[in-house]
Design an enzyme around this catalytic site. Structure first.
Site, PDB file in Angstrom:
ATOM      1  N   HIS A 208       0.820  -1.222   0.000  1.00 49.92           N
ATOM      2  CA  HIS A 208       0.000   0.000   0.000  1.00 49.92           C
ATOM      3  C   HIS A 208       0.851   1.267   0.000  1.00 49.92           C
ATOM      4  CE1 HIS A 208       0.650  -0.292   4.459  1.00 49.92           C
ATOM      5  NE2 HIS A 208       0.702   1.018   4.342  1.00 49.92           N
ATOM      6  N   ASP A 238      -0.293  -7.447   0.829  1.00 50.14           N
ATOM      7  CA  ASP A 238       0.240  -6.105   1.123  1.00 50.14           C
ATOM      8  C   ASP A 238       1.763  -6.158   1.105  1.00 50.14           C
ATOM      9  OD1 ASP A 238       0.477  -3.471   1.705  1.00 50.14           O
ATOM     10  OD2 ASP A 238      -0.460  -3.549   3.683  1.00 50.14           O
ATOM     11  N   GLY A 319       3.940   6.079   9.024  1.00 47.05           N
ATOM     12  CA  GLY A 319       5.343   6.082   8.654  1.00 47.05           C
ATOM     13  C   GLY A 319       6.038   4.778   8.960  1.00 47.05           C
ATOM     14  N   SER A 321       4.742   1.890   8.172  1.00 49.18           N
ATOM     15  CA  SER A 321       4.340   0.931   7.137  1.00 49.18           C
ATOM     16  C   SER A 321       5.542   0.340   6.432  1.00 49.18           C
ATOM     17  CB  SER A 321       3.463   1.626   6.097  1.00 49.18           C
ATOM     18  OG  SER A 321       2.130   1.643   6.505  1.00 49.18           O
ATOM     19  N   SER A 336       1.735  -3.789   7.893  1.00 52.94           N
ATOM     20  CA  SER A 336       0.632  -3.468   6.987  1.00 52.94           C
ATOM     21  C   SER A 336      -0.205  -2.321   7.537  1.00 52.94           C
ATOM     22  CB  SER A 336      -0.243  -4.704   6.764  1.00 52.94           C
ATOM     23  OG  SER A 336      -1.386  -4.394   5.987  1.00 52.94           O
TER      24      SER A 336
END
Length: 459
Positions: A208, A238, A319, A321, A336
């Site tokens: 993502h 993801d 941030g 992720s 995720s």
């Protein structure tokens, strides 16, 4: 004349200290280098390493989904296996694990989640098979309306009483935006792990974070192009690959940064177990720890549904992720999304690394075997972990500096190694003050180098 003699003595003393440091350091370095095994510091490993709780997973696979309902790690560290009959329980006990007799099998739990997936999609909901309570837990965040909640409750009631409905605070969101180190026009994320296809090196991160074609930079000004997203999956999965612009991850590709110039060596990849203590590193909140609470979780993000995720109690914020999830140096997942933050706590979901590696056709870049392998891993300092590490509990993995070096050792560690020091340590002992000053200067240099190369030296 007396003052002149004193100045001469002081100069001679300083020169002697420096000479002692250089001579002793040279002797120590030579001895330490003699004890090293030549070769590359990193290796490529495609097969997964055994995870904690592997014995429980093996029993589940042997007994089958109609007689078991998952496994987890108990409070005493032993694997616990949920079984549906006493005969299976006896087999589990003979294997040295603890058995818990439950009512619903894995087949029933999977059928329940399939029914939930078939129902109309409701953004802001998630569900997971809770092995320890033998239930399927459905969660809904604050964005889910009363009407949607009532509709999902009706679906759950139709499945059975073992489906538990639970409201949660906050919202289930992907962890885009935030801070360094990986930036693009679409947002900001954290790098996960370094991987390779044998020809080029890549950063494995969250899908993502950006679609195929996204260009990533290692600085706010966009002067240092890091690479480009070349493949990924979101929603559904993801995960994505950022191909290095240079084609190579470079030195330190096998090290995950945890802040403060410290890092953890990655030695393999595996699937986690429920109840396992795990660690997550991210560019916003640093190193955090928690526990795996569920596997094969489904999350209905606003952007779409992602399945097969790891559910944990590790906190995360925007941030973080794409940041790595690991334990004892074993790569487990990439961040995720989830709910909550690192002030109030929350639930965070991770894309399993093993699934991503298989789907993308790449292999993890890991630390090569070293002399004396098999010894217990050293945990990073408490100041670097941002949370207490209980005695005897799992650690992130073997510590290493994030300085772009290839062997991960420092001069101080070599000086303190009795196998490598020999007579050089006696000489260095007389120059201890100079050594401390030198290490302070070097630490400042390492800190600045870490800030400059944070994105480029770890995945």
């Amino acid at each position: 004349m007396r003052h002149v003699r004193r100045r001469v003595v002081r100069r001679v003393t300083r020169l002697a200290a420096v000479a002692g440091l250089l001579l002793g350091g040279g002797m120590v370095t030579q001895a330490a280098m003699a004890g090293e095994t030549p070769g590359a510091p990193a290796a490529v490993r495609g097969s997964a390493q055994p995870a904690a709780g592997g014995a429980g997973a093996g029993l589940v696979a042997r007994l089958g989904a109609s007689r078991t309902a998952g496994s987890w790690i108990g409070a005493d560290g032993r694997p616990v296996v949920a079984v549906t009959d006493e005969k299976a329980a006896a087999e589990v006990r003979r294997a040295g694990a603890e058995a818990k007799v439950v009512r619903h099998s894995m087949n029933e739990l999977k059928a329940a989640t399939a029914t939930l997936r078939a129902a109309p999609r409701v953004p802001g909901t998630a569900w997971v098979m809770d092995y320890r309570t033998n239930r399927v837990t459905v969660q809904a965040d604050s964005t889910v309306s009363a009407a949607d909640w009532a509709r999902m409750t009706k679906v759950a009631d139709g499945i059975g009483s073992f489906v538990r409905m639970q409201r949660t605070e906050g919202t289930f969101t992907t962890r885009l935006n935030g801070a360094l180190p990986v930036l693009s026009t679409g947002g900001r994320c954290s790098a996960g792990f370094n991987v390779t296809d044998g020809q080029s090196d890549f950063i494995l991160t969250a899908g993502h974070c950006g679609p195929t074609g996204s260009i990533w930079f290692a600085d706010n000004q966009g002067d240092q192009q890091l690479g480009r997203t070349v493949e990924g999956s979101f929603p559904g999965g993801d995960f994505s690959l950022i191909q290095y612009a240079s084609g190579s991850a470079g030195p330190g590709a096998d090290i995950v940064a945890i802040g403060g110039g410290n890092g953890v060596r990655i030695t393999g990849a595996a699937d986690p177990a429920v109840g396992q203590r795990v660690f997550r590193s991210g560019s916003t909140t640093g190193l955090r720890d928690g526990e795996v609470t569920g596997l094969n979780a489904t999350v209905n993000y606003p952007e779409g549904t992602v399945t097969g995720l790891i559910q944990t109690t590790v906190c995360a914020e925007s941030g973080d992720s794409g940041g790595p999830l690991f334990s004892e140096g074993i790569a487990l997942g990439v961040t995720s999304g989830g709910s909550g933050d690192c002030t109030t706590g929350g639930t965070t979901f991770f894309q399993p690394v093993t699934q991503a590696l298989t789907a993308l056709g790449v292999k993890l870049i890991v630390s090569a075997p070293q002399q004396g392998a098999g010894a217990p891993s050293d945990a990073p300092s408490a100041s670097a972990t941002h949370s207490a590490i209980a005695p005897g509990a799992a650690s992130p993995g073997s510590s290493a500096p994030v300085t772009g070096t290839t062997d991960g050792t420092t001069l101080l560690s070599r000086l303190s190694d009795p196998k490598a020091v020999g007579p050089g340590l006696l000489v260095v002992a007389g120059s201890l003050i100079a050594l401390i000053a030198t290490r302070w200067i070097r630490a400042e240099q390492d800190r600045k180098a870490y800030q400059r190369h944070y994105s480029a030296t770890w995945g």
